[in-house]
Design a protein around this motif. Structure first.
Motif, short mmCIF file in Angstrom:
data_model
loop_
_atom_site.label_atom_id
_atom_site.label_comp_id
_atom_site.label_asym_id
_atom_site.label_seq_id
_atom_site.Cartn_x
_atom_site.Cartn_y
_atom_site.Cartn_z
N PRO A 51 0.79 -1.24 0.00
CA PRO A 51 0.00 0.00 0.00
C PRO A 51 0.82 1.29 0.00
N VAL A 52 1.81 1.39 0.90
CA VAL A 52 2.57 2.64 0.98
C VAL A 52 3.35 2.87 -0.31
N CYS A 53 3.97 1.82 -0.83
CA CYS A 53 4.72 1.94 -2.08
C CYS A 53 3.80 2.36 -3.23
N THR A 54 2.59 1.86 -3.24
CA THR A 54 1.65 2.22 -4.29
C THR A 54 1.35 3.71 -4.25
N THR A 55 1.16 4.26 -3.04
CA THR A 55 0.90 5.70 -2.95
C THR A 55 2.10 6.50 -3.45
N GLU A 56 3.30 6.04 -3.16
CA GLU A 56 4.49 6.75 -3.60
C GLU A 56 4.63 6.72 -5.12
N PHE A 57 4.40 5.56 -5.71
CA PHE A 57 4.54 5.46 -7.16
C PHE A 57 3.49 6.29 -7.88
N ILE A 58 2.29 6.33 -7.34
CA ILE A 58 1.26 7.19 -7.92
C ILE A 58 1.71 8.65 -7.86
N ALA A 59 2.28 9.06 -6.73
CA ALA A 59 2.72 10.45 -6.57
C ALA A 59 3.89 10.76 -7.49
N PHE A 60 4.86 9.84 -7.59
CA PHE A 60 5.97 10.06 -8.51
C PHE A 60 5.46 10.18 -9.95
N ALA A 61 4.54 9.30 -10.33
CA ALA A 61 4.01 9.32 -11.69
C ALA A 61 3.29 10.63 -11.99
N LYS A 62 2.55 11.14 -11.02
CA LYS A 62 1.82 12.40 -11.23
C LYS A 62 2.75 13.60 -11.34
N ARG A 63 3.96 13.50 -10.76
CA ARG A 63 4.92 14.60 -10.84
C ARG A 63 6.01 14.36 -11.89
#
Length: 216
Positions: A51-63
């Motif tokens: 879960p935590v890694c998924t939130t990070e990858f989503i945030a990296f992808a959006k930026r």
């Protein structure tokens, strides 16, 4: 598939060449030399489908586009296979509507993770912690940040840090806490008593001889 990497006997160090690597990724094999001439944010995560890694990858992808606008690329890593990475990317796109546009290193051998000090025995012997490395266009390691397994990173901070490093390089200045583009920067302090004596009359915004700011 194996991962070939030039390892170092100790943790990587700031302002020294980043450890070289030649590794399989979701975008084919990538080497550190592939990123020569541009900035690189290399970051590790403990595992796919968490879960935590998924939130990070989503945030990296959006930026991702914001990093690219700074001449900076992203490169992820975990001790998982390319098949796992691809399945996870597809899951993120299906469940969260976000496409991962940057490569992810498949580091099953842990050679890249070990070369960069991503394996922290106090946290895990088999997973990379949340480590982030900022490498400049000359392949020099300029910043590194480690987070625990339990807490996600702020991707905004890494965008800010790349901007700050680029500003320091371009103008020969330092940046204060929380600096954002448009804020005043810190003028390097005088190196001699004579320079200190003259500093207050040089037109900067000074609180004292060693602490002066200016606008760019």
């Amino acid at each position: 598939m194996t991962t070939d990497v030039q390892t170092t006997p100790s943790m990587p160090r700031l302002n020294e060449p980043a450890p070289a690597f030649d590794a399989p990724t979701t975008h084919g094999r990538k080497t550190l030399e592939d990123y020569r001439g541009q900035w690189l944010v290399l970051f590790s995560h403990p595992a796919d489908f968490t879960p935590v890694c998924t939130t990070e990858f989503i945030a990296f992808a959006k930026r991702h586009a914001d990093f690219q606008a700074l001449g900076c690329e992203l490169l992820g890593l975990s001790i998982d296979s390319n098949f796992s990475h691809i399945a996870w990317e597809r899951n993120i796109k299906e469940k969260f509507g976000v496409e991962i546009g940057f490569p992810i290193i498949a580091d099953l051998s842990m050679q890249v993770a070990k070369a960069y000090g991503m394996i922290q025995p106090g946290a895990s012997d088999t997973s990379a912690v949340r480590a982030t490395f900022i490498i400049d266009p000359n392949g020099v390691l300029r910043a590194m940040v480690y987070y625990p397994m339990s807490n996600g990173r702020s991707i905004d901070e890494f965008v800010r840090l790349v901007k700050a490093l680029q500003t320091s390089d371009e103008h020969g200045v330092a940046t204060p806490e929380g600096w954002q583009p448009g804020d005043k920067v810190i003028v390097p302090p005088p190196a001699t008593a004579e320079q200190a004596e003259a500093r207050m009359a040089e037109g900067y915004e000074c609180s004292d001889w060693y602490f002066c700011k200016k606008a760019l």
